[in-house]
Write an enzyme that holds these catalytic residues in place. Sequence first.
Site, PDB file in Angstrom:
ATOM      1  N   ASP A 262     -80.270  33.091  23.206  1.00  0.00           N
ATOM      2  CA  ASP A 262     -81.624  33.578  23.407  1.00  0.00           C
ATOM      3  C   ASP A 262     -82.549  32.582  22.709  1.00  0.00           C
ATOM      4  OD1 ASP A 262     -82.964  36.948  23.556  1.00  0.00           O
ATOM      5  OD2 ASP A 262     -83.828  35.015  24.086  1.00  0.00           O
TER       6      ASP A 262
HETATM    7  C1  GLC Z   1     -86.927  35.889  25.204  1.00  0.00           C
HETATM    8  C2  GLC Z   1     -85.991  36.977  25.664  1.00  0.00           C
HETATM    9  C3  GLC Z   1     -85.031  36.522  26.726  1.00  0.00           C
HETATM   10  C4  GLC Z   1     -85.712  35.516  27.625  1.00  0.00           C
HETATM   11  C5  GLC Z   1     -85.972  34.277  26.792  1.00  0.00           C
HETATM   12  C6  GLC Z   1     -86.760  33.230  27.593  1.00  0.00           C
HETATM   13  O1  GLC Z   1     -87.129  35.935  23.831  1.00  0.00           O
HETATM   14  O2  GLC Z   1     -85.275  37.680  24.646  1.00  0.00           O
HETATM   15  O3  GLC Z   1     -84.605  37.682  27.451  1.00  0.00           O
HETATM   16  O4  GLC Z   1     -84.913  35.193  28.752  1.00  0.00           O
HETATM   17  O5  GLC Z   1     -86.632  34.552  25.571  1.00  0.00           O
HETATM   18  O6  GLC Z   1     -88.052  33.645  27.792  1.00  0.00           O
END
Ligand code: GLC
Length: 724
Positions: A262
Amino acid sequence: MFDQLIKQTVQNQMSADANSSFAMSGNRLEDSHIVPDVDHSLPAEKNAEIILQQMTLEEKVNMLGGEDNLAIKATERLKLPKVWCSDASAGVRCFQRATAFPVPIAMAATWNRNLLDQAGETIAKECRAKGVSILLGPGVNIYRVPTCGRNFEYMGEDPFLAGELAIPYIKAVQRMGVITTVKHFACNNSDYDRHRINSKVDERTLQEIYYPAFKTAVQRGGTKSVMSSYNPVNGSWASENHELLTRILRDEWGFDGFVISDWISLYSTEGPLKAGMDLEMPKADFLTFKRIKELINKGRLTEKDIDRPVRNLLKTFFEMGIYNRPLKDHQYPEYSEEHSQVSLDTAREAIVLLKNENNLLPLNREAITRIAVVGKMAKETTTCGGGSCCIKSFEPVSILEGIRAVAGDSVEINYIEADLNRLTHSEQKMVEEADVAVVAVGFTSQDESECYDKSWELPYLQSRLIKEIAALNSKTIVTLTTGTGVETESWLTQVPALMHCFFLGEQGGKAVAEVLFGSVNPSGKLPFTMAKKWADFESVKYYVKKPDKISVFRIIGPQGKPKFRRIRDMEYGEKLMVGYRHFDTNRVTPQFPFGFGLSFTSFELSQLSLSETSIPVSRLTEGDKIAATIKIKNTGQRAGSEVVQLYVKDPESSLPRPDKELKGFEKVHLLPGESKEITLQLDFSSFAFFDDNKGQWIAEPGEFQVMVGNSSRNIAEKAILKLG
Ligand code: GLC
């Protein structure tokens, strides 16, 4: 007020973070067609090795961290093109205009595998048109508490339903040559403080509740990517959790794709690489050449530790054709009327009719001359929850616009915002004199969002408004716009009709109006339990006391900055008692049960029969199945769809088991008077539980009840199966 200021700041920063990337700054990706010089007829593994052998250490490490917030770097020397990601499950969030779908929990409320397939395919077409090769979805985290800010982004409280619906979505997206990223692995069941809270979960609960949707996505969906979550699981950050990323994901489930982190969720260099992490997003903070080189020089890492993740990335990109095609595929539109129709079809089947006293709905257009539409949510209808799943809806249809369009010119529509103050005398009169009153309530994408959790109750002024309108007009209909269950006990008896309308994307208002006037017969079923009281949930005993209480300290930057504070444990003390498993086992009466939803017609389930009523466990472990056949009839006056749900009960077991568990479902469309026979397949997994003493799944001999109904609390037929 201060909370709102913090939330607004977070929303601005999440948008700024996203907009900081090339992708979200409104730019369009340039066409390109860069292809590595290999024989593309060779197997993906082979080509991955050929390229890997040519890469320098620096080029390999270069591939382990992202850039531009949403891309995996190119390796120009070897003609490896840049690979772009986008959020996510409800549409292509980045790269300009796209079709905004109902949020995943609304897709789940359709219980319709075909719609998940169509939605996935449509979103993937828009990915291909825009040059996106990795879709950062679907999210399948279990709805453990009703106030998780991201429940809207997942598929409900039941692991079987979430897994079953993830399969068609994943297959459809990947069929189009776009990689899906099942997320957030694992136990990210609250956004209260997602960097800091250590999910402490026992093995059996993990195996029976929090792993299955991911396991199904890997083994039967075939997802090529999994995203690790922010939170620690049992004391180890998900991004460096060897148990999760290697022992479970790869060794036990056979996952052969790549693990993406993440955004800003690594906390070291050696840990993630040794645990099975393949790609640090949005950029390399820890998987940098400098840090890795140092560790290699110290003998803590070898080049093989780098080859592993690079091989996973290369193999997957070759396998999905990403290295053998132009960046964009212009045969597909970036958005279109046809795509918007798929969004509307999904919204139509997502709406759950929860209450309809005296058949107030559907409204009879001939008998209606005046409608009062009350509440800001009618005019500014939230189309998605906040954060990375939120797709900017172009020209969204609000509930008010939908009602105006569907009712037609012959009906007088009076809109009353009633935002902060009580109704004026003339507004009260308008409501009293209306044939019906529609009160639109729910949450904005600022109040229901990623990065923090939400309130159990509706905003106070909305609950007050419902009561005020209901007192003025006995034909009051409430539309609920949120991704979760909310408190309804304080006003439900005062209103004759209630619809759960979720966040329905760009066509939501039209779908709501079509249900109100009956051009669509509602067929949605709750993918979660709605309780009478907050305390009725077993899980909230092991959760924060004030979920919607927000603090700057906890939210420094939208992702949170764990280094500013120590980790805190959240014990999943309720264990298996999540959702209906708790409500049904402990005889707690829900407000509306899991799987519940009314229709404008009626159905009858009968003649449940099993292909065998007795079978040795050994035959199940060898792969034999039992067919459960049930007859369903539309006993009403109009066409409609029903969801046949099959639950299994194990009355006697060596370990305590929930009262029932969903093990099959099928959505059926029937004309008035029409009958169909549905067959659902039961296998070993339908009867097994995870014995954490033995560390394996077992199905014990004895009698099992196979139950079929149209909600977890409305069982129409039962049959006994003896396992020998
Ligand atoms: C965010 C989310 C994730 C997302 C990523 C890119 O913090 O937790 O689900 O795909 O960052 O935006």
